[in-house]
Design a protein around this motif. Structure first.
Motif, short mmCIF file in Angstrom:
data_model
loop_
_atom_site.label_atom_id
_atom_site.label_comp_id
_atom_site.label_asym_id
_atom_site.label_seq_id
_atom_site.Cartn_x
_atom_site.Cartn_y
_atom_site.Cartn_z
N ALA A 23 -10.33 -45.20 3.09
CA ALA A 23 -11.70 -45.55 3.47
C ALA A 23 -11.90 -45.41 4.97
CB ALA A 23 -12.04 -46.97 3.00
N ALA A 24 -10.88 -45.75 5.74
CA ALA A 24 -10.98 -45.57 7.19
C ALA A 24 -11.14 -44.09 7.54
CB ALA A 24 -9.75 -46.15 7.88
N ALA A 25 -10.39 -43.24 6.85
CA ALA A 25 -10.53 -41.79 7.07
C ALA A 25 -11.93 -41.33 6.66
CB ALA A 25 -9.46 -41.04 6.29
N ALA A 26 -12.40 -41.83 5.52
CA ALA A 26 -13.72 -41.45 5.03
C ALA A 26 -14.83 -41.91 5.97
CB ALA A 26 -13.94 -42.03 3.63
N ALA A 27 -14.61 -42.99 6.67
CA ALA A 27 -15.63 -43.53 7.58
C ALA A 27 -16.00 -42.54 8.69
CB ALA A 27 -15.17 -44.84 8.18
N THR A 28 -15.10 -41.65 9.03
CA THR A 28 -15.44 -40.67 10.07
C THR A 28 -16.60 -39.79 9.61
OG1 THR A 28 -13.79 -39.06 9.33
CG2 THR A 28 -13.12 -40.62 11.04
N LYS A 31 -21.67 -36.97 11.12
CA LYS A 31 -22.35 -36.27 10.02
C LYS A 31 -22.55 -34.80 10.37
CE LYS A 31 -24.49 -40.43 8.47
NZ LYS A 31 -25.56 -41.11 7.86
N PRO A 32 -22.64 -33.95 9.35
CA PRO A 32 -22.85 -32.52 9.61
C PRO A 32 -24.08 -32.24 10.49
CG PRO A 32 -22.25 -32.86 7.33
CD PRO A 32 -22.44 -34.23 7.93
N GLY A 33 -25.21 -32.80 10.17
CA GLY A 33 -26.40 -32.68 11.01
C GLY A 33 -26.99 -31.28 11.11
N GLU A 34 -27.96 -31.17 11.98
CA GLU A 34 -28.69 -29.91 12.17
C GLU A 34 -27.80 -28.78 12.68
OE1 GLU A 34 -31.79 -29.22 11.13
OE2 GLU A 34 -31.63 -31.23 10.25
N TRP A 35 -26.83 -29.13 13.51
CA TRP A 35 -25.91 -28.11 14.02
C TRP A 35 -25.24 -27.37 12.86
CZ3 TRP A 35 -20.53 -28.29 13.22
CH2 TRP A 35 -19.81 -27.28 13.86
N TYR A 36 -24.71 -28.13 11.91
CA TYR A 36 -24.01 -27.54 10.76
C TYR A 36 -24.98 -26.79 9.85
CZ TYR A 36 -21.04 -27.00 6.68
OH TYR A 36 -20.34 -26.48 5.63
N LEU A 94 -4.28 -36.89 10.02
CA LEU A 94 -4.88 -35.56 10.21
C LEU A 94 -6.23 -35.46 9.50
CD1 LEU A 94 -1.66 -33.42 9.81
CD2 LEU A 94 -3.04 -33.65 11.90
N ASN A 95 -6.33 -36.06 8.33
CA ASN A 95 -7.58 -36.08 7.58
C ASN A 95 -8.65 -36.79 8.42
OD1 ASN A 95 -9.58 -37.43 5.78
ND2 ASN A 95 -8.44 -36.37 4.17
N THR A 96 -8.28 -37.90 9.03
CA THR A 96 -9.20 -38.67 9.87
C THR A 96 -9.63 -37.86 11.10
OG1 THR A 96 -8.15 -40.71 9.13
CG2 THR A 96 -9.48 -40.84 11.13
N LEU A 97 -8.74 -37.05 11.62
CA LEU A 97 -9.01 -36.27 12.83
C LEU A 97 -9.96 -35.11 12.61
CD1 LEU A 97 -8.28 -35.76 15.82
CD2 LEU A 97 -6.30 -34.45 14.99
N TRP A 98 -9.93 -34.48 11.43
CA TRP A 98 -10.68 -33.24 11.23
C TRP A 98 -12.18 -33.43 11.43
CZ3 TRP A 98 -14.61 -31.47 8.14
CH2 TRP A 98 -14.86 -30.10 8.22
N THR A 99 -12.76 -34.46 10.86
CA THR A 99 -14.22 -34.64 10.92
C THR A 99 -14.74 -34.76 12.35
OG1 THR A 99 -14.22 -35.60 8.71
CG2 THR A 99 -16.16 -36.04 10.07
#
Length: 155
Positions: free
Chosen positions: A14-19, A24-29, A81-86
């Motif tokens: 859940a901590a990883a998911a919180a990132t 958020k992807p947003g307009e840039w993405y 690493l999962n937490t870092l990617w976002t």
């Protein structure tokens, strides 16, 4: 497996998911060119929820097993690493660095899956969909990086 182990691994997930809530992807993405094999937006939270729960369950099966130290260390590496990617990809817009993190994550998950398989067949098999999803994510990350030169300061 104990409920305590499961809840501990679920909290780490859940901590990883919180990132994803913070970055958020947003307009840039939305403005980036994406390949035709990009899943619809609704697939991402469904897939990640399933993966986080199943891998937490797999880790909780491994935790009480003798000789699980390496397997659990690999769980820790992959969740870091999962937490870092976002934040790297969606926060800093560093597409190439995101791909590098994702490659490291894929290797860590593959090693974790092998370590889990040696201790508990079901636990190892529960990790396999995660590896498949990361393969798709890697292909997406690569194509977004390749097809959007200069996006987010990339070269």
């Amino acid at each position: 497996m104990t409920l305590t182990y499961f809840l501990l691994f679920l909290v780490a997930s859940a901590a990883a998911a919180a990132t994803g809530i913070i970055f958020k992807p947003g307009e840039w993405y939305v403005g980036l060119k994406k390949p035709g094999f990009t899943p619809p937006n609704w697939v991402f939270p469904v897939a990640w929820t399933y993966l986080y729960v199943s891998v937490a369950y797999a880790a909780s099966r491994i935790a009480p097993e003798a000789g699980s130290q390496i397997a659990l260390a690999l769980f820790a590496v992959q969740i870091a690493l999962n937490t870092l990617w976002t934040p790297v990809f969606f926060g800093a817009h560093r597409l190439w660095l995101g791909l590098l993190v994702l490659i490291c994550l894929w290797v860590a998950v593959a090693a974790m899956m092998l370590a889990f398989l040696q201790l508990d067949m079901l636990a190892g098999l529960l990790v396999f969909p995660y590896l498949v999803w990361l393969t798709l994510a890697g292909a997406l990350n690569f194509r977004v990086w390749r097809d959007n030169p200069g996006a987010g300061g990339q070269t």
